[in-house]
Design a protein around this motif. Sequence first.
Motif, mmCIF file in Angstrom:
data_model
loop_
_atom_site.group_PDB
_atom_site.id
_atom_site.type_symbol
_atom_site.label_atom_id
_atom_site.label_comp_id
_atom_site.label_asym_id
_atom_site.label_seq_id
_atom_site.Cartn_x
_atom_site.Cartn_y
_atom_site.Cartn_z
ATOM 1 N N HIS A 50 -56.466 -50.168 -24.435
ATOM 2 C CA HIS A 50 -56.933 -51.431 -23.839
ATOM 3 C C HIS A 50 -57.694 -52.289 -24.843
ATOM 4 C CE1 HIS A 50 -60.041 -48.391 -23.640
ATOM 5 N NE2 HIS A 50 -60.931 -49.368 -23.623
ATOM 6 N N ARG A 51 -58.159 -51.680 -25.917
ATOM 7 C CA ARG A 51 -58.931 -52.459 -26.901
ATOM 8 C C ARG A 51 -58.022 -53.436 -27.632
ATOM 9 N NH1 ARG A 51 -63.393 -48.830 -28.794
ATOM 10 N NH2 ARG A 51 -63.557 -50.164 -30.629
ATOM 11 N N HIS A 52 -58.575 -54.552 -28.026
ATOM 12 C CA HIS A 52 -57.778 -55.580 -28.689
ATOM 13 C C HIS A 52 -57.198 -55.111 -30.025
ATOM 14 C CE1 HIS A 52 -59.633 -59.244 -26.429
ATOM 15 N NE2 HIS A 52 -58.716 -58.615 -25.728
ATOM 16 N N ALA A 53 -56.044 -55.667 -30.365
ATOM 17 C CA ALA A 53 -55.422 -55.404 -31.657
ATOM 18 C C ALA A 53 -55.484 -56.687 -32.493
ATOM 19 C CB ALA A 53 -53.979 -54.956 -31.482
ATOM 20 N N THR A 54 -55.847 -56.517 -33.740
ATOM 21 C CA THR A 54 -56.128 -57.658 -34.606
ATOM 22 C C THR A 54 -54.956 -58.631 -34.700
ATOM 23 O OG1 THR A 54 -57.527 -56.177 -35.888
ATOM 24 C CG2 THR A 54 -56.923 -58.269 -36.937
ATOM 25 N N PHE A 55 -53.763 -58.087 -34.864
ATOM 26 C CA PHE A 55 -52.632 -58.976 -35.121
ATOM 27 C C PHE A 55 -51.813 -59.313 -33.875
ATOM 28 C CE2 PHE A 55 -53.466 -57.089 -39.355
ATOM 29 C CZ PHE A 55 -53.841 -58.266 -39.978
ATOM 30 N N ASP A 56 -52.324 -58.956 -32.699
ATOM 31 C CA ASP A 56 -51.643 -59.396 -31.480
ATOM 32 C C ASP A 56 -51.874 -60.892 -31.302
ATOM 33 O OD1 ASP A 56 -50.818 -56.840 -30.978
ATOM 34 O OD2 ASP A 56 -52.036 -56.539 -29.174
ATOM 35 N N MET A 57 -50.813 -61.633 -31.160
ATOM 36 C CA MET A 57 -50.967 -63.073 -31.017
ATOM 37 C C MET A 57 -51.579 -63.409 -29.665
ATOM 38 S SD MET A 57 -47.698 -64.463 -32.929
ATOM 39 C CE MET A 57 -48.511 -66.037 -32.844
ATOM 40 N N ASP A 58 -51.198 -62.627 -28.639
ATOM 41 C CA ASP A 58 -51.824 -62.754 -27.328
ATOM 42 C C ASP A 58 -52.536 -61.424 -27.071
ATOM 43 O OD1 ASP A 58 -52.456 -62.702 -24.606
ATOM 44 O OD2 ASP A 58 -50.673 -63.869 -24.052
ATOM 45 N N ARG A 59 -53.841 -61.404 -27.344
ATOM 46 C CA ARG A 59 -54.561 -60.126 -27.333
ATOM 47 C C ARG A 59 -54.665 -59.505 -25.947
ATOM 48 N NH1 ARG A 59 -59.394 -60.713 -31.870
ATOM 49 N NH2 ARG A 59 -58.004 -60.689 -33.699
ATOM 50 N N GLU A 60 -54.813 -60.337 -24.905
ATOM 51 C CA GLU A 60 -54.893 -59.782 -23.546
ATOM 52 C C GLU A 60 -53.569 -59.131 -23.166
ATOM 53 O OE1 GLU A 60 -57.579 -59.412 -21.804
ATOM 54 O OE2 GLU A 60 -58.735 -60.454 -23.355
ATOM 55 N N LYS A 61 -52.508 -59.843 -23.429
ATOM 56 C CA LYS A 61 -51.185 -59.327 -23.093
ATOM 57 C C LYS A 61 -50.858 -58.091 -23.940
ATOM 58 C CE LYS A 61 -47.023 -61.580 -21.566
ATOM 59 N NZ LYS A 61 -46.252 -62.823 -21.615
ATOM 60 N N GLY A 62 -51.222 -58.140 -25.211
ATOM 61 C CA GLY A 62 -50.975 -57.006 -26.094
ATOM 62 C C GLY A 62 -51.676 -55.749 -25.589
ATOM 63 N N SER A 63 -52.916 -55.903 -25.131
ATOM 64 C CA SER A 63 -53.681 -54.759 -24.619
ATOM 65 C C SER A 63 -53.027 -54.201 -23.360
ATOM 66 C CB SER A 63 -55.122 -55.174 -24.302
ATOM 67 O OG SER A 63 -55.782 -55.546 -25.488
ATOM 68 N N ALA A 64 -52.596 -55.096 -22.465
ATOM 69 C CA ALA A 64 -51.961 -54.650 -21.215
ATOM 70 C C ALA A 64 -50.646 -53.938 -21.520
ATOM 71 C CB ALA A 64 -51.725 -55.849 -20.293
ATOM 72 N N THR A 65 -49.892 -54.459 -22.465
ATOM 73 C CA THR A 65 -48.615 -53.845 -22.861
ATOM 74 C C THR A 65 -48.852 -52.449 -23.434
ATOM 75 O OG1 THR A 65 -47.494 -55.942 -23.287
ATOM 76 C CG2 THR A 65 -46.714 -54.040 -24.525
ATOM 77 N N ARG A 66 -49.850 -52.333 -24.296
ATOM 78 C CA ARG A 66 -50.146 -51.052 -24.947
ATOM 79 C C ARG A 66 -50.615 -50.014 -23.927
ATOM 80 N NH1 ARG A 66 -51.942 -53.533 -28.788
ATOM 81 N NH2 ARG A 66 -54.019 -53.778 -27.936
ATOM 82 N N GLN A 67 -51.467 -50.473 -23.001
ATOM 83 C CA GLN A 67 -51.960 -49.560 -21.956
ATOM 84 C C GLN A 67 -50.785 -49.033 -21.125
ATOM 85 O OE1 GLN A 67 -55.619 -48.880 -20.993
ATOM 86 N NE2 GLN A 67 -54.344 -47.167 -20.293
ATOM 87 N N ALA A 68 -49.895 -49.928 -20.720
ATOM 88 C CA ALA A 68 -48.747 -49.517 -19.900
ATOM 89 C C ALA A 68 -47.839 -48.568 -20.682
ATOM 90 C CB ALA A 68 -47.970 -50.747 -19.444
ATOM 91 N N PHE A 69 -47.693 -48.845 -21.958
ATOM 92 C CA PHE A 69 -46.845 -48.017 -22.815
ATOM 93 C C PHE A 69 -47.412 -46.598 -22.934
ATOM 94 C CE2 PHE A 69 -45.590 -46.457 -27.036
ATOM 95 C CZ PHE A 69 -44.218 -46.665 -27.009
ATOM 96 N N VAL A 70 -48.715 -46.512 -23.176
ATOM 97 C CA VAL A 70 -49.342 -45.182 -23.304
ATOM 98 C C VAL A 70 -49.279 -44.450 -21.966
ATOM 99 C CG1 VAL A 70 -51.508 -43.959 -23.769
ATOM 100 C CG2 VAL A 70 -50.792 -45.842 -25.248
ATOM 101 N N ASP A 71 -49.501 -45.176 -20.859
ATOM 102 C CA ASP A 71 -49.423 -44.553 -19.533
ATOM 103 C C ASP A 71 -48.016 -44.018 -19.259
ATOM 104 O OD1 ASP A 71 -52.070 -45.132 -19.105
ATOM 105 O OD2 ASP A 71 -51.703 -46.881 -17.832
ATOM 106 N N THR A 72 -47.013 -44.755 -19.711
ATOM 107 C CA THR A 72 -45.628 -44.332 -19.492
ATOM 108 C C THR A 72 -45.287 -43.071 -20.278
ATOM 109 O OG1 THR A 72 -44.912 -46.599 -19.102
ATOM 110 C CG2 THR A 72 -43.193 -45.043 -19.739
ATOM 111 N N TYR A 73 -45.754 -42.994 -21.505
ATOM 112 C CA TYR A 73 -45.285 -41.914 -22.385
ATOM 113 C C TYR A 73 -46.240 -40.735 -22.519
ATOM 114 C CZ TYR A 73 -41.340 -44.828 -23.235
ATOM 115 O OH TYR A 73 -40.200 -45.563 -23.030
ATOM 116 N N ARG A 74 -47.469 -40.867 -21.966
ATOM 117 C CA ARG A 74 -48.411 -39.754 -22.039
ATOM 118 C C ARG A 74 -47.844 -38.541 -21.287
ATOM 119 N NH1 ARG A 74 -52.160 -41.803 -19.068
ATOM 120 N NH2 ARG A 74 -53.346 -42.841 -20.689
ATOM 121 N N ASP A 75 -47.875 -37.387 -21.925
ATOM 122 C CA ASP A 75 -47.440 -36.117 -21.310
ATOM 123 C C ASP A 75 -46.015 -36.190 -20.741
ATOM 124 O OD1 ASP A 75 -50.038 -35.071 -21.829
ATOM 125 O OD2 ASP A 75 -50.781 -35.953 -19.974
#
Length: 300
Positions: A239-264
């Motif tokens: 959920h933490r921001h990524a430096t090079f995400d052009m849209d940091r809010e969207k990037g965080s939401a995308t990353r969170q969903a991605f980790v939730d999908t692939y965890r375990d």
Amino acid sequence: MAREHIRSWQVGDVKVSRIVEIWDFQDDIHMAMPDATPGEVKALDWLHPHYATPEGRMRMNFQAFVLQTPERTIVIDTCIGAGREREYEVFTDLPEGFLEDLASLGIEREDVDTVFCTHLHFDHVGWNTYKDRETGEYRPTFPNARYLFGKTEYEAWQNDLRHDDHHDDKHMIESVDPIVAAGLVDFIDTDHEIAPGIHAEPSHGHTPGHIHVVIESRGERAVITGDLMHHPMQCAMPHRHATFDMDREKGSATRQAFVDTYRDSGALVIGMHFCEPTAGHFVTASDGETWFRGLGIADR
Ligand SMILES: [Zn+2]
């Protein structure tokens, strides 16, 4: 760069190989996460020694992946390219070697039938072209390939990104425009089927049309992240921001969903910029935190 950095993983019928152009690049963690500190890197024991230095700097690679199926030869992202002039010295005037590395896998550039770019940043499109020594022109490296560029991504570059204050468009002129001019591009939707069992998925945020790759074959699953994350530390705090995400809010939401999908999930996660071991799993540790267990690293 060097043959000894090539690694391959088998996912059902698909062989995935890594070709590295820059090995073990080290930088401050704030280059990936603007509000992260070296102290936080030092505190995450599982990052050491593979993904971080004792001083709390991050380690990363710049690399491409090649997918070989019984019928197809697909290159996912094409690194920075040789002999280029780029904003930072580390990316400027890199040596040749990418095509020799490919050849060591038994692949000549004419054999590649598909080139897929997760997005159009300079470190993902470079070897789309090579520089003709005589004329100085940039020509398609893979003359028999269809190059797949995301429609949304390409349009964003045409409309805004080429002319904003952040992006220099030299890499577009050298590595994207010549491919479009040669008629080799298919502009694809975000869920495009690249080949049977290999498809794109949308992961906007890093760039407006960022897409990543999912491989499913004989009951096995792998995913190549593209730049929806740059460093394994981000799977612990997506959920933490990524430096090079052009849209940091969207990037965080995308990353969170991605980790939730692939965890375990058992899926093999292949990190676009993850250094050795580049492939592994998002796993819940005994303390409840998510971590990246690179292949060959012991459980915790
Ligand atoms: Zn990148």
